[in-house]
Design a protein around this motif. Structure first.
Motif, short mmCIF file in Angstrom:
data_model
loop_
_atom_site.label_atom_id
_atom_site.label_comp_id
_atom_site.label_asym_id
_atom_site.label_seq_id
_atom_site.Cartn_x
_atom_site.Cartn_y
_atom_site.Cartn_z
N UNK A 63 0.86 -1.19 0.00
CA UNK A 63 0.00 0.00 0.00
C UNK A 63 0.89 1.24 0.00
N UNK A 64 0.60 2.27 -0.81
CA UNK A 64 1.43 3.49 -0.76
C UNK A 64 1.30 4.17 0.60
N UNK A 65 2.38 4.84 1.01
CA UNK A 65 2.45 5.45 2.35
C UNK A 65 1.77 6.82 2.35
N UNK A 66 0.48 6.85 2.14
CA UNK A 66 -0.24 8.13 2.19
C UNK A 66 -1.39 8.02 3.19
N UNK A 67 -1.57 9.11 3.94
CA UNK A 67 -2.59 9.10 4.99
C UNK A 67 -3.97 9.03 4.34
N UNK A 68 -4.73 8.02 4.76
CA UNK A 68 -6.06 7.86 4.17
C UNK A 68 -7.16 7.87 5.22
N UNK A 69 -6.76 7.84 6.49
CA UNK A 69 -7.76 7.79 7.56
C UNK A 69 -7.83 9.11 8.29
N UNK A 71 -9.74 11.39 11.60
CA UNK A 71 -10.17 11.18 12.99
C UNK A 71 -11.65 10.80 13.06
N UNK A 73 -12.73 9.26 16.03
CA UNK A 73 -12.64 8.73 17.39
C UNK A 73 -14.01 8.50 18.03
N UNK A 76 -15.65 5.46 16.56
CA UNK A 76 -14.94 4.22 16.87
C UNK A 76 -15.01 3.85 18.35
N UNK A 77 -15.14 4.85 19.21
CA UNK A 77 -15.17 4.57 20.65
C UNK A 77 -16.58 4.31 21.16
#
Lengths: 95, 491
Positions: A63-69, A71, A73, A76-77
């Motif tokens: 996978x390429x190292x690029x931010x895809x996610x 916040x 929180x 998810x919590x």
């Protein structure tokens, strides 16, 4: 390999499985049979055969190292039993 | 042997010699933008749990996707230590339960790591080189953080760090003294920063070290080892091993046996203490992770990384020795870090390499050390220091005046030439002007002149000092010396 009751207890503890005392002899017998099958496999000569780490004959894609996610929180919590100040809360653990 | 000497030095009055055997496991956080198996950012210091997603929180059904940059950084390390790169490596699950490990296992590599055997050559204080074997380096994910203080009866869990890529670099048990262990760790630290694969920040835990320490009689089989954790500085590594040597020696010499265990170094008490009583904690039941396929490295990927490798510390040291005529020691100091090496080269551009080295290693590093500042944050730019050294070389100012100007630009800033002109610090090289000052001093001190001529050679220093004082430090010292000698010989 002799799968005695102590080994069953230890294995259950490592896997964090609450195994009632009364079930230990039966589980020991079942594991003993499974280990019998493993012993049979181990008797086969596999010299020169590459270890199969996965049944699919494919390579791991990268996978390429690029931010895809971003916040998420709160979302998810939402299912956490306990949370405060953005932290998950668990019973106290001290090493 | 240095090994025995260190044990003797640490304990004193040993009846029999012991040899210490040390192996290090280093966890280097790879400085990728995202985590190893998901697209969450790895930036330090964010709001707790704001850098998480279903993958790194271990939500059911979430699957890992391997980060290409983490693989490339592992390849870079492998190439730099001349290691075997395994064309086929496998991810495995390391099973244990702890709240900061949400899956109940850590994805790691076990039987087939991406980097195999390599070597790292380290320079010891006595100038001797030692080759330390690297057993392997493997990719794995970091755990989260547990916060115990803020809550009563509960722990808070922050999983921002969970899934940050780590390269665990395992050495052979090749080191034989605390100093060798420190030299190895420093070399590895410099290397990961040269390669730009890890920021090397030991305070923030980006570069962590565990030490395996055991004692044996020289030539005997390895003794039972203890694993020491929590060594987040070079100093702590040294202190912890020194403590451990004495602890183990005392046990062995009183007839006891070493227990194989994990010990924690406590810097406040300068001691190690047993960390886990649960002996089964180390039964990790590794097995290949069915969520990940084997990692295959093809030649083009490896060659692409090889092509962009920077000049490494050993090569740079050798080049500095020949290009700038530096000693092995000076070249070693100046290439210890990539930033420092680049800084030095900018200072040395166009001026004498040795003079530039003296200024960078002496005045500059001394001032940085005193002020507690890293070279990366140095208030004096390399260009400014180059100009200052240039002004000594072209005889505009003396070395002594240069030190004053350096103090000024280091602590208060300013431009070199502006300070020289503004304060009239330009060196006096006019022979007539210096001769006049010399004559005045000679005339004013007839007794010292007579004593000098009678054989008290040491008085030359007195005369030089007087002339320099009269010139407010601006007279060229070489010329002062020459003219003084000429005048004083005259009878």
């Amino acid at each position: 390999m002799a799968f005695d009751q102590d080994t069953v207890r230890r294995t259950a503890h490592l896997a964090r499985i609450a195994l009632p005392q009364t079930e230990i002899p039966a589980v020991a017998e079942q594991l003993e049979r499974i280990m019998g099958l493993v012993e049979e496999l181990r008797a086969i000569d596999t010299m020169g055969v590459l270890t199969m780490a996965h049944p699919l004959d494919l390579d791991q894609p990268l996978r390429p190292d690029t931010v895809g996610n971003h916040d998420q929180r709160e979302l998810l919590m939402a299912s956490a039993p306990a949370a405060e100040h953005g932290l998950f809360l668990v019973p106290k653990v001290i090493e | 042997m240095a090994s025995c000497a260190s044990v003797l030095a640490g304990g004193g009055g040993l009846s029999m010699d012991w040899e210490v055997v040390i192996g290090l496991e280093v966890h280097a956080q790879l400085n990728t933008a995202t985590k190893i198996f998901c697209g969450c950012p790895t930036a330090f210091g964010a709001e707790p749990n704001s850098h998480t997603c279903p993958v790194c929180l271990a939500m059911p059904g979430a699957l890992p996707a391997l980060n290409a940059a983490a693989v490339d950084k592992a390849i870079a390390l492998g190439l730099a230590i001349g290691a075997e790169l395994n064309r086929h490596s496998v991810f495995a699950r390391k099973n244990y339960f702890y709240p900061d490990l949400p899956k109940g296992y850590q994805i790691s590599q076990y039987e087939l790591p991406v980097v195999g055997k390599g070597t790292l050559t380290v320079q010891l204080a006595d100038g001797v080189e030692k080759v330390v074997g690297v057993t392997r380096a493997h990719l794995e994910e970091d755990a989260g953080k547990s916060l115990h203080e803020a809550f009563i009866g509960q722990s808070g869990i922050d999983l921002n760090r969970a899934g940050t890529p780590l390269l665990e670099i395992v050495s052979e048990p090749d080191m034989r003294s605390p100093a060798e262990a420190v030299a190895y760790l420093k070399k590895l630290h410099a290397l990961v920063r040269y390669l730009d694969i890890c920021d090397g920040n030991m305070q923030e835990g980006s570069f962590r070290c565990d030490a395996n320490v055991s004692l044996r009689r020289p030539g005997a089989a390895y003794g039972t080892r203890a694993e020491i954790k929590n060594l987040n500085s070079f100093r702590f590594l040294e202190k912890a091993i020194e403590y451990e040597i004495i602890r183990q020696r005392d046990i062995l010499e009183s007839g006891g046996q070493i227990v194989q265990e994990t010990r924690l170094y406590d810097a406040n008490r300068d001691e190690t203490r047993s960390m886990r009583s649960k002996e089964e904690a180390n039964d990790y039941r590794y097995f290949p992770d069915p969520d990940l396929l084997p990692l295959v490295l093809d030649e083009s990927r490896i060659e692409r990384i090889r092509d962009i490798l920077p000049e490494l510390p050993d090569a740079k040291r050798t080049r500095f020795m020949s290009q700038y005529a530096l000693t092995v020691y000076d070249a070693g100091v100046l290439t210890a870090g990539r930033f420092l090496a680049d800084y030095y080269e900018q200072v040395a551009a166009g001026v004498d390499g040795k003079l530039a080295a003296n200024w960078v290693m002496g005045d500059l590093l001394g001032a940085l050390n005193k002020a507690g500042i890293e070279i990366e944050d140095c208030p004096v730019s390399a260009e400014k220091l180059r100009l200052l050294v240039q002004r000594i070389a072209d005889q505009t100012i003396s070395g002594k005046i240069a030190k004053e100007i350096f103090e000024e630009i280091f602590y208060r800033g300013g431009e070199v030439d502006a300070i020289i002109d503004g304060r009239g610090l330009r060196q006096i090289t006019d022979v007539a002007a210096i001769a006049a000052m010399v004559d005045a001093i000679v005339t004013a001190n007839p007794q010292q002149v007579a004593d000098f001529r009678a054989g008290k050679d040491k008085l030359l220093g007195f005369f030089v000092g007087q002339v320099m004082k009269a010139s407010q430090g601006k007279a060229n010292p070489d010329q002062v010396n020459a003219i003084l000698l000429e005048r004083l010989q005259k009878s």
